[in-house]
Design a protein around this motif. Sequence first.
Motif, PDB file in Angstrom:
ATOM      1  N   HIS A  80      54.355  84.241  20.436  1.00  0.00           N
ATOM      2  CA  HIS A  80      53.700  82.961  20.201  1.00  0.00           C
ATOM      3  C   HIS A  80      54.760  81.906  19.875  1.00  0.00           C
ATOM      4  O   HIS A  80      55.750  82.210  19.197  1.00  0.00           O
ATOM      5  N   THR A 122      41.562  79.841  19.985  1.00  0.00           N
ATOM      6  CA  THR A 122      43.024  79.995  20.039  1.00  0.00           C
ATOM      7  C   THR A 122      43.497  80.270  18.613  1.00  0.00           C
ATOM      8  O   THR A 122      44.171  79.454  17.987  1.00  0.00           O
ATOM      9  N   ARG A 124      45.617  82.243  17.055  1.00  0.00           N
ATOM     10  CA  ARG A 124      47.014  82.290  16.622  1.00  0.00           C
ATOM     11  C   ARG A 124      47.575  80.872  16.465  1.00  0.00           C
ATOM     12  O   ARG A 124      48.285  80.577  15.504  1.00  0.00           O
ATOM     13  N   THR A 125      47.268  80.020  17.412  1.00  0.00           N
ATOM     14  CA  THR A 125      47.737  78.644  17.321  1.00  0.00           C
ATOM     15  C   THR A 125      47.136  77.951  16.105  1.00  0.00           C
ATOM     16  O   THR A 125      47.823  77.220  15.373  1.00  0.00           O
ATOM     17  N   TYR A 167      48.393  87.892  13.060  1.00  0.00           N
ATOM     18  CA  TYR A 167      49.103  86.879  13.840  1.00  0.00           C
ATOM     19  C   TYR A 167      50.272  87.485  14.613  1.00  0.00           C
ATOM     20  O   TYR A 167      50.470  87.185  15.798  1.00  0.00           O
ATOM     21  N   THR A 321      37.711  86.139  18.139  1.00  0.00           N
ATOM     22  CA  THR A 321      38.773  87.108  18.423  1.00  0.00           C
ATOM     23  C   THR A 321      38.240  88.543  18.435  1.00  0.00           C
ATOM     24  O   THR A 321      38.672  89.362  19.254  1.00  0.00           O
ATOM     25  N   SER A 354      38.329  84.009  23.580  1.00  0.00           N
ATOM     26  CA  SER A 354      39.595  83.722  22.900  1.00  0.00           C
ATOM     27  C   SER A 354      40.760  83.854  23.870  1.00  0.00           C
ATOM     28  O   SER A 354      41.094  84.963  24.291  1.00  0.00           O
ATOM     29  N   ASP A 356      43.876  83.283  23.106  1.00  0.00           N
ATOM     30  CA  ASP A 356      44.994  83.931  22.409  1.00  0.00           C
ATOM     31  C   ASP A 356      44.847  85.444  22.370  1.00  0.00           C
ATOM     32  O   ASP A 356      45.829  86.180  22.525  1.00  0.00           O
ATOM     33  N   ARG A 359      45.683  86.738  25.813  1.00  0.00           N
ATOM     34  CA  ARG A 359      47.090  86.478  26.136  1.00  0.00           C
ATOM     35  C   ARG A 359      48.033  87.462  25.440  1.00  0.00           C
ATOM     36  O   ARG A 359      49.070  87.832  25.991  1.00  0.00           O
ATOM     37  N   HIS A 360      47.651  87.912  24.254  1.00  0.00           N
ATOM     38  CA  HIS A 360      48.547  88.773  23.475  1.00  0.00           C
ATOM     39  C   HIS A 360      48.121  90.241  23.473  1.00  0.00           C
ATOM     40  O   HIS A 360      48.772  91.048  22.811  1.00  0.00           O
TER      41      HIS A 360
END
Length: 393
Positions: A80, A122, A124-125, A167, A321, A354, A356, A359-360
């Motif tokens: 991130h 999002t 984490r952001t 995170y 999430t 979500s 994030d 993406r992760h």
Amino acid sequence: MAEFGARLRAHRERAGKTRAVLGGLVGRSEEWVKALENGRLLTPRLPMLLRLAEVLDIVDLAELTGDQSLPVASVTRAGHPAVDQVAAAMQRPAVLAGEPAAADVLRGLVDQAWALWHRSTTERTAIAAVLPGLLDDARRSARRLDGADRRRALAELARVYHLAQLYVAHQPYPELVWLAADRAMLAAQDADDPAAIAAAAWYYAHVYRSAGQVDAAEQVLVDAVDLVDPAADGEQRARWGQLQLGLALGHAKAGRSGQAWRAWDAADEAAGRLAGVHSWLMFGPAATAAYAVTLETDLCRPGEAVRRADAADYSALPSHTRRAGHLIEAARAHLLRREEVAAVHLLGRALRESVDTVRHHPYARTAALELSGRRGTVGEDARELALAIDLHG
């Protein structure tokens, strides 16, 4: 070819997995694994190599292929943009000067941060904007308050480190995940708070399981489970039930079906006796139902996993999430049955919940990479998904 097969067999045996189990976990047959190990099949393409590496806890693909180094995390784990700031706050050696926040004020700030994590698409952001300051505030209060207020601040500090663990998870910085889990447990123990220790055990067990240390994960949960009484009140019942759920996940990962479902039954019964969903742990009936999909998938029963996924009410999970993560697990179950249309559809649903999380998530990334090579609608949708999560491969 023979060298690849020998390496695969050595890693499979080291991991304690049969050919049938390994094949099931990557969506292939026992005979397919046997043919790979005997050199009768070509070395798989990158997406399948990554999946094998993840299942066998291999850090670098060179351990399988014998070719040049390619860290698995460089493809399956994305960093991130704000991770350096969060890491600096986690690793700061001294507590900053300033006045401590009162214990009640700190609890309110931590509650707000958890709400932000769960309601954002999002996450984490969103949490990266407040986490460094919150870590400083919580550490300052835990250091400078006295007596009961200090213990309450320590319990809140543990909750902040849980957020930090979430995170940094699924990023190429495993040392930060271990640091967050360890600091959370130390804070909970210093607080002498059984409920805080139970939550810390749940999060620490995740780290152990991700590292392939299933027995260590079980031990940290067993050590904590007797500290909370499910008959005492709803809060302790939720913590006890979540520990049982953690035990179920570990047993399933180790292939112990009977023990996994006994622990899950205990967790589900506890969840059913709650008045609602736990405000930040998100433990409740919808969560246990969703985790049952993970259990069935890890036990190589994709048919049952799909049946449970189809029956699960993901909308009852009040967390973007968490919904996204469980939809990814449902996609994993479908992909084990080679139901690629359903899998890419579920990954798309997860992305809408979500960005994030998808993406992760290592599995979401490898699945998107694999499905991107398909023809037709599946490949087109998977390529759109890969583009949305900044996946290049």
